[in-house]
Design a protein around this motif. Sequence first.
Motif, PDB file in Angstrom:
ATOM      1  N   HIS A   1       0.810  -1.221   0.000  1.00 27.94           N
ATOM      2  CA  HIS A   1       0.000   0.000   0.000  1.00 27.94           C
ATOM      3  C   HIS A   1       0.842   1.270   0.000  1.00 27.94           C
ATOM      4  CE1 HIS A   1       0.874  -0.984   4.200  1.00 27.94           C
ATOM      5  NE2 HIS A   1       0.828   0.321   4.422  1.00 27.94           N
ATOM      6  N   THR A   2       2.137   1.154  -0.309  1.00 26.30           N
ATOM      7  CA  THR A   2       3.037   2.314  -0.224  1.00 26.30           C
ATOM      8  C   THR A   2       4.014   2.327  -1.388  1.00 26.30           C
ATOM      9  OG1 THR A   2       2.995   1.955   2.177  1.00 26.30           O
ATOM     10  CG2 THR A   2       4.564   3.589   1.351  1.00 26.30           C
ATOM     11  N   VAL A   3       4.244   3.549  -1.946  1.00 25.42           N
ATOM     12  CA  VAL A   3       5.227   3.700  -3.026  1.00 25.42           C
ATOM     13  C   VAL A   3       6.153   4.884  -2.721  1.00 25.42           C
ATOM     14  CG1 VAL A   3       3.529   2.800  -4.672  1.00 25.42           C
ATOM     15  CG2 VAL A   3       3.846   5.263  -4.511  1.00 25.42           C
ATOM     16  N   ASP A   4       7.373   4.812  -3.250  1.00 21.54           N
ATOM     17  CA  ASP A   4       8.354   5.908  -3.206  1.00 21.54           C
ATOM     18  C   ASP A   4       8.754   6.193  -4.654  1.00 21.54           C
ATOM     19  OD1 ASP A   4       8.403   5.432  -0.433  1.00 21.54           O
ATOM     20  OD2 ASP A   4      10.501   4.793  -0.396  1.00 21.54           O
ATOM     21  N   TYR A   5       9.129   7.429  -4.960  1.00 22.23           N
ATOM     22  CA  TYR A   5       9.639   7.682  -6.314  1.00 22.23           C
ATOM     23  C   TYR A   5      10.524   8.911  -6.382  1.00 22.23           C
ATOM     24  CZ  TYR A   5       5.810  11.127  -6.831  1.00 22.23           C
ATOM     25  OH  TYR A   5       4.963  12.190  -6.678  1.00 22.23           O
TER      26      TYR A   5
ATOM     27  N   ASP B   1      15.826  -5.944  -7.084  1.00 25.47           N
ATOM     28  CA  ASP B   1      15.055  -6.617  -6.036  1.00 25.47           C
ATOM     29  C   ASP B   1      15.486  -6.034  -4.692  1.00 25.47           C
ATOM     30  OD1 ASP B   1      13.493  -8.286  -4.631  1.00 25.47           O
ATOM     31  OD2 ASP B   1      14.420 -10.156  -5.341  1.00 25.47           O
ATOM     32  N   ALA B   2      14.815  -4.928  -4.288  1.00 25.93           N
ATOM     33  CA  ALA B   2      15.230  -4.165  -3.103  1.00 25.93           C
ATOM     34  C   ALA B   2      14.641  -4.725  -1.819  1.00 25.93           C
ATOM     35  CB  ALA B   2      14.812  -2.708  -3.264  1.00 25.93           C
ATOM     36  N   GLY B   3      13.646  -5.602  -1.933  1.00 28.18           N
ATOM     37  CA  GLY B   3      12.927  -6.083  -0.753  1.00 28.18           C
ATOM     38  C   GLY B   3      11.934  -5.031  -0.280  1.00 28.18           C
ATOM     39  N   GLN B   4      10.936  -5.466   0.487  1.00 27.33           N
ATOM     40  CA  GLN B   4       9.906  -4.524   0.941  1.00 27.33           C
ATOM     41  C   GLN B   4      10.427  -3.665   2.102  1.00 27.33           C
ATOM     42  OE1 GLN B   4       5.837  -5.876   1.353  1.00 27.33           O
ATOM     43  NE2 GLN B   4       6.261  -7.698   0.114  1.00 27.33           N
ATOM     44  N   ASN B   5       9.839  -2.470   2.220  1.00 22.45           N
ATOM     45  CA  ASN B   5      10.094  -1.555   3.347  1.00 22.45           C
ATOM     46  C   ASN B   5      11.577  -1.215   3.506  1.00 22.45           C
ATOM     47  OD1 ASN B   5       7.301  -1.516   4.108  1.00 22.45           O
ATOM     48  ND2 ASN B   5       7.599  -3.601   4.841  1.00 22.45           N
ATOM     49  N   ASN B   6      12.244  -1.060   2.379  1.00 24.73           N
ATOM     50  CA  ASN B   6      13.675  -0.701   2.381  1.00 24.73           C
ATOM     51  C   ASN B   6      13.784   0.821   2.230  1.00 24.73           C
ATOM     52  OD1 ASN B   6      16.339  -0.217   1.839  1.00 24.73           O
ATOM     53  ND2 ASN B   6      16.585  -1.955   0.421  1.00 24.73           N
TER      54      ASN B   6
ATOM     55  N   TRP C   1      -3.025   6.248  -7.288  1.00 24.87           N
ATOM     56  CA  TRP C   1      -3.045   7.083  -6.072  1.00 24.87           C
ATOM     57  C   TRP C   1      -3.353   8.528  -6.427  1.00 24.87           C
ATOM     58  CZ3 TRP C   1       1.652   5.544  -8.236  1.00 24.87           C
ATOM     59  CH2 TRP C   1       2.613   6.528  -8.465  1.00 24.87           C
ATOM     60  N   THR C   2      -3.719   9.290  -5.380  1.00 29.03           N
ATOM     61  CA  THR C   2      -3.913  10.727  -5.518  1.00 29.03           C
ATOM     62  C   THR C   2      -2.963  11.414  -4.548  1.00 29.03           C
ATOM     63  OG1 THR C   2      -5.580  12.484  -5.601  1.00 29.03           O
ATOM     64  CG2 THR C   2      -5.860  10.819  -3.880  1.00 29.03           C
ATOM     65  N   GLU C   3      -2.390  12.536  -4.982  1.00 30.46           N
ATOM     66  CA  GLU C   3      -1.311  13.191  -4.239  1.00 30.46           C
ATOM     67  C   GLU C   3      -1.795  14.456  -3.525  1.00 30.46           C
ATOM     68  OE1 GLU C   3       2.185  13.682  -6.672  1.00 30.46           O
ATOM     69  OE2 GLU C   3       2.400  11.522  -6.467  1.00 30.46           O
ATOM     70  N   PRO C   4      -1.031  14.943  -2.554  1.00 32.65           N
ATOM     71  CA  PRO C   4      -1.374  16.207  -1.884  1.00 32.65           C
ATOM     72  C   PRO C   4      -1.446  17.393  -2.844  1.00 32.65           C
ATOM     73  CG  PRO C   4       0.389  15.071  -0.703  1.00 32.65           C
ATOM     74  CD  PRO C   4       0.164  14.301  -1.967  1.00 32.65           C
ATOM     75  N   THR C   5      -0.777  17.320  -3.983  1.00 33.54           N
ATOM     76  CA  THR C   5      -0.843  18.388  -4.997  1.00 33.54           C
ATOM     77  C   THR C   5      -2.178  18.387  -5.735  1.00 33.54           C
ATOM     78  OG1 THR C   5       0.021  16.885  -6.645  1.00 33.54           O
ATOM     79  CG2 THR C   5       1.637  18.253  -5.499  1.00 33.54           C
TER      80      THR C   5
ATOM     81  N   GLN D   1       4.173   7.367  -0.102  1.00 35.64           N
ATOM     82  CA  GLN D   1       2.887   7.747  -0.684  1.00 35.64           C
ATOM     83  C   GLN D   1       1.944   6.532  -0.620  1.00 35.64           C
ATOM     84  OE1 GLN D   1       1.423  10.665  -2.352  1.00 35.64           O
ATOM     85  NE2 GLN D   1      -0.311   9.256  -2.125  1.00 35.64           N
ATOM     86  N   GLU D   2       0.794   6.741  -0.040  1.00 36.31           N
ATOM     87  CA  GLU D   2      -0.235   5.687   0.027  1.00 36.31           C
ATOM     88  C   GLU D   2      -0.770   5.423  -1.387  1.00 36.31           C
ATOM     89  OE1 GLU D   2      -1.452   4.921   3.362  1.00 36.31           O
ATOM     90  OE2 GLU D   2      -2.860   3.409   2.625  1.00 36.31           O
ATOM     91  N   ALA D   3      -0.915   4.166  -1.750  1.00 33.45           N
ATOM     92  CA  ALA D   3      -1.385   3.826  -3.098  1.00 33.45           C
ATOM     93  C   ALA D   3      -2.173   2.519  -3.053  1.00 33.45           C
ATOM     94  CB  ALA D   3      -0.199   3.679  -4.048  1.00 33.45           C
ATOM     95  N   ASP D   4      -2.989   2.310  -4.082  1.00 28.77           N
ATOM     96  CA  ASP D   4      -3.674   1.028  -4.247  1.00 28.77           C
ATOM     97  C   ASP D   4      -2.844   0.198  -5.235  1.00 28.77           C
ATOM     98  OD1 ASP D   4      -6.383  -0.465  -3.810  1.00 28.77           O
ATOM     99  OD2 ASP D   4      -5.948  -0.644  -5.949  1.00 28.77           O
ATOM    100  N   ILE D   5      -2.498  -1.017  -4.839  1.00 29.03           N
ATOM    101  CA  ILE D   5      -1.632  -1.861  -5.677  1.00 29.03           C
ATOM    102  C   ILE D   5      -2.328  -3.210  -5.850  1.00 29.03           C
ATOM    103  CG2 ILE D   5       0.640  -2.942  -5.894  1.00 29.03           C
ATOM    104  CD1 ILE D   5       1.808  -0.783  -4.124  1.00 29.03           C
TER     105      ILE D   5
END
Length: 188
Positions: free
Chosen positions: A44-48, A152-157, A79-83, A63-67
């Motif tokens: 449920h989370t993404v970084d970019y 392959d970074a693994g989750q929550n890295n 997802w929708t952003e604060p902007t 960022q909270e997202a639907d995956i």
Amino acid sequence: MLKKKGLEQMADKQFKTLDDFLGTHFIYTYDNGWEYEWYAKNDHTVDYRIHGGMVAGRWVTNQEADIVMLAPGLYKISWTEPTGTDVALDFLPNEKKMHGTIFFPKWVQDHPEITVTYQNDHIDLMEESREKYETYPKLVVPEMAKITYMGDAGQNNDDVINKAPYAGMPDDIRAGKFYDANYKRLKK
Ligand SMILES: C=Cc1ccc(O)cc1
């Protein structure tokens, strides 16, 4: 033998399940030339980080997202952003392709520089700006992209995306100069 990196290391991987996708780190270039880096941090989370295009230099974590997995090896993220920007991404990692649609409110097109920062430290400014400036007409940018790196970074890295983008960062990542064998960021 030298350790394989990035696309080479992942070339043999076949993505079948949602778990195969979560924890994967991507760099891709849209057909319009915009270069993005994106990480499926958990279900449920993404970084970019954004390396090229209208808002190059912008970066975001947690960022909270639907995956979801639409079919084996086909993943949809929204997802929708604060902007007020909305995003819908479809990844086909087995084909080294993805498709993204970005729905920019008018104000981001008019004042992209406000959004070019580490957004997490400026959420109030994004929310104020989306009220202060115009939303419509929105700028819709639907593009195919070619994946140029998968790791392959693994989750929550938290080491995957924890530094501002700089010119040459995607090349450093692709060359294996950015993370160690445990996918921790090499400090220069
Ligand atoms: C606006 C964010 C965003 C993140 C990744 C991507 O591929 C497109 C947009």
